[in-house]
Scaffold this active site. Structure first.
Site, mmCIF file in Angstrom:
data_model
loop_
_atom_site.group_PDB
_atom_site.id
_atom_site.type_symbol
_atom_site.label_atom_id
_atom_site.label_comp_id
_atom_site.label_asym_id
_atom_site.label_seq_id
_atom_site.Cartn_x
_atom_site.Cartn_y
_atom_site.Cartn_z
ATOM 1 N N LYS A 130 0.698 -1.099 -0.017
ATOM 2 C CA LYS A 130 -0.273 0.033 0.032
ATOM 3 C C LYS A 130 0.993 1.321 -0.230
ATOM 4 C CE LYS A 130 -4.213 1.844 2.230
ATOM 5 N NZ LYS A 130 -5.061 1.573 3.389
ATOM 6 N N ARG A 181 -24.980 -2.282 7.836
ATOM 7 C CA ARG A 181 -24.509 -3.878 7.272
ATOM 8 C C ARG A 181 -24.883 -4.742 8.388
ATOM 9 N NH1 ARG A 181 -20.209 -3.760 3.408
ATOM 10 N NH2 ARG A 181 -19.276 -5.406 4.679
ATOM 11 N N GLU A 231 -19.112 -5.720 10.424
ATOM 12 C CA GLU A 231 -20.173 -5.294 11.426
ATOM 13 C C GLU A 231 -21.189 -6.171 12.062
ATOM 14 O OE1 GLU A 231 -18.089 -2.370 8.701
ATOM 15 O OE2 GLU A 231 -19.189 -4.367 8.423
#
Length: 645
Positions: A287, A401, A373
């Site tokens: 990243k 969610r 979640e």
């Protein structure tokens, strides 16, 4: 014809141009593309680190697959900037995440190269499988390629899709972008498992070649595969085992170096030529790759404001007040210091929700469950059932969610889970996908749920204290993204009386504004402007959407000509709850005019929060206009420009 003096990227008007290039030219495209992404995001801000991590992968996929006929589905969409540049949107990158400009995520209405919109995680494999079934049932679509990150593949939906895709056995390509970093460092057993696969593949100087050979071996006839594996075991002394993905029915290729364009092209071409069923290609990436400030940052420059390319220093807006997130994090930490039963749960957003502040002081009492979640909500419910006091800190848009779990595992059982709902209302550059528009309605519908909204940062402190003290059922409090209003903060929050609002300004009896949340400041400003025109407006802060302060509402209705509710939520929220309660109590029978101000019944695209609320009619000027309309006055007599300032 020679192109020696022309940058290679300038020869790319779309993915078809990549398919006519040589492999060395594609490497040049990738190098130039990385610089282009850095330059573009330095001017607009956005999700830089994740996009830099997939530069080579973006080039390779578009060079090998026949997009847009082949469907490329990016998970989340944080990493789609190189893809946008390669698919005809290069000249609009300066509008990224701005009003009227390009979305920061993939968006179907923006380009044929965005076959499926994204912004919430772990959806790509499900969508790609849907395209695959469409292809096999005669729809005009080719192969489907899902690119999913290591953080996203930890979510339950990704497992459900992998399981279904393996069972279906259809030709499908899943590329796992493994950078060991989502927004926060990854957590969980899957992260450790992927790391172990990566470590095994990189043993010795021939690790990359071994990974490629093992991957291509998957497409050989079974006798050849078995022979190759036996030979490898004799040479390496390592017993060959199937991966988790192979057990689910996927052919597994990798891990491979996601920044080696030659290796990527070779593997993708081989997979495309030989695959008959589902294939998972495991790419290891970095990243922030290729930009030192990003690679050296703890968050790898996941989300950045405008910055100086040379130094990497980001432009920070001057703030006269702390952010709501910081106020929540500090208030929660102080509450935890007083009460050892307080714990915190977050879903891959410790810094985004502010619970990282508590984690620094009480690390054993803060739990990051990853992008999960549903699990996070039920996990908090279990802790509440054990006698702990869990604060479940999740953005409004992401709490959606886990709604089934909020209903069945929390509300139905009456468990005292405290929901700290960050990013309530419109959020700016992330646009409609991240707007916290619906939580008032979807939480207010649940029996036994207490729903609060903070008008400013001091009120937020009071609501943290109220939630900590509330032990008779679930309770939620919402607050926006960004900085507070600059009010003085108390040393410690006070416990509010459940279901009681407060009067802010007593007017003469013409119009009363009943506000829920941080639009209270706009209500007060509107009242001040209207007072200069001879209209003396009452302003009240509801504090609670549920239970409602019916005494306050009855008093406002009985003493005013009109009542206007104001909220930063969608239709069916606070205003609807007030109207329904008034109808139940017979308060609609007395002639008081009622109006509700809420978000319009449409999704609002990205812009600054101020621009978005102005477009929604939910700013000071919009409130003034509504008051004037309900009174039958000409809105032109009010200086709207002054009201907006």
């Amino acid at each position: 014809m020679t192109h020696s003096n022309t940058p290679t990227l300038d020869r790319v008007a779309g993915p078809a141009d990549l398919r006519s290039m040589t492999d060395p030219e594609l490497k040049d495209v990738a190098d130039e593309l990385r610089a282009e992404v850095i330059g573009a995001v330095s001017r607009t801000g956005g999700h830089l680190g994740s996009s830099l991590g997939v530069v080579e992968l973006s080039v390779a996929i578009h060079a090998v697959f026949d997009t847009p006929r082949d469907k490329l589905v990016w998970d989340v969409g944080h990493q789609c900037y190189p893809h946008k540049i390669l698919t005809g949107r290069r000249d609009r990158m300066h509008t990224l995440r701005q009003g009227g400009g390009l979305s920061g995520f993939t968006k179907r209405s923006e380009s044929v190269y965005d076959p499926f919109g994204a912004a919430h995680s772990s959806t790509s494999i499900s969508a790609a499988l849907g395209f695959t079934v469409g292809r096999d049932m005669g729809q005009p679509t080719g192969d489907a390629v899902a690119v999913i990150g290591d953080g996203s593949i930890s979510a339950g939906m990704a497992y459900e899709a992998l399981n279904n895709a393996g069972h279906e056995g259809r030709r499908l390509f899943v590329i796992l972008n493994d950078n060991e970093m989502s927004i926060a460092p990854p957590v969980g057993a899957m992260s450790s498992y992927l790391s172990s696969l990566s470590d095994l593949s990189r043993v010795g100087p021939f690790g990359g070649l071994v990974a490629m050979a093992e991957g291509m071996e998957k497409f050989a006839p079974k006798p050849v595969r078995d022979g190759a594996r036996r030979a490898r075991e004799m040479v390496t002394g390592l017993e060959s085992r199937g991966t988790f993905f192979e057990e689910l029915g996927f052919d597994y290729i990798g891990p491979i170096d996601g920044h080696d364009i030659n290796q990527l092209l070779s593997v993708l071409r081989g997979a495309k030529a030989r695959a008959t069923g589902p294939v998972l290609i495991h790419c290891c990436t970095v990243k922030g790759k290729g930009y030192a400030p990003a690679e050296g940052s703890t968050d790898k420059y996941h989300g950045v404001s405008k910055f100086d390319v040379g130094t990497g220093v980001q432009a920070k807006a001057k703030a006269n007040a702390p952010s709501y997130t910081a106020v929540f994090g500090d208030a929660l930490t102080e509450a935890a210091a007083r009460d050892p039963s307080i714990v915190a749960v977050t879903a891959a957003m410790p810094s985004g929700t502010g619970v990282d502040r508590m984690a620094k002081r009480f690390p054993a009492r803060v739990f990051d469950v990853g992008i999960a979640e549903q699990h996070g909500v039920t996990f908090a419910a279990g802790m509440a059932a054990s006698g702990l006091k869990p604060f479940c800190a999740i953005y409004s848009t992401f709490l959606q969610r886990g709604y089934d779990q909020v209903v069945h595992d929390v509300a139905l059982q009456g468990l005292p889970v405290r929901f700290a709902i960050d990013r309530a209302g419109l959020v700016g550059a992330d646009g409609a996908t991240h707007a916290g528009a619906f939580d008032i309605g979807y939480l207010g519908a649940l029996p036994g749920m207490v729903v609060m909204a903070a008008a400013d940062e001091a009120e937020l402190m009071h609501m943290v204290a109220t939630a900590a003290a509330h032990d008779t059922g679930p309770i939620a409090f919402r607050y926006p993204r960004g900085n507070g209003t600059g009010v003085s903060l108390p040393a410690q929050g006070e416990v509010l009386e459940i279901g009681k609002g407060r009067m802010i300004r007593q007017g003469s009896g013409a119009v009363a504004l009943l506000s829920l949340g941080t639009l209270l400041g706009d209500c007060a400003a509107a009242a001040t402007s209207l007072a200069a025109e001879g209209v003396d407006v009452t302003v009240a802060d509801a504090r609670f959407a549920k239970p409602l302060d019916m005494d306050l509402i009855a008093r406002l209705v009985q003493t005013h000509t009109a009542l206007i509710t104001v909220e930063q939520g969608a239709e069916g929220g606070f205003g609807a709850m007030v109207l329904q309660a008034m109808a139940r109590e017979g308060l609609l029978d007395h002639g008081c005019k009622l109006r509700t101000m809420c978000l319009p019944d449409r999704f609002i695209d990205q812009a600054s929060p101020a621009e978005m609320y102005r477009a929604a009619g939910l700013d000071t000027a919009g409130i003034i206009e509504t008051v004037n309309k309900v009174l039958g006055r000409d809105a032109k007599i009010v200086d709207l420009k002054s009201a907006r300032s």
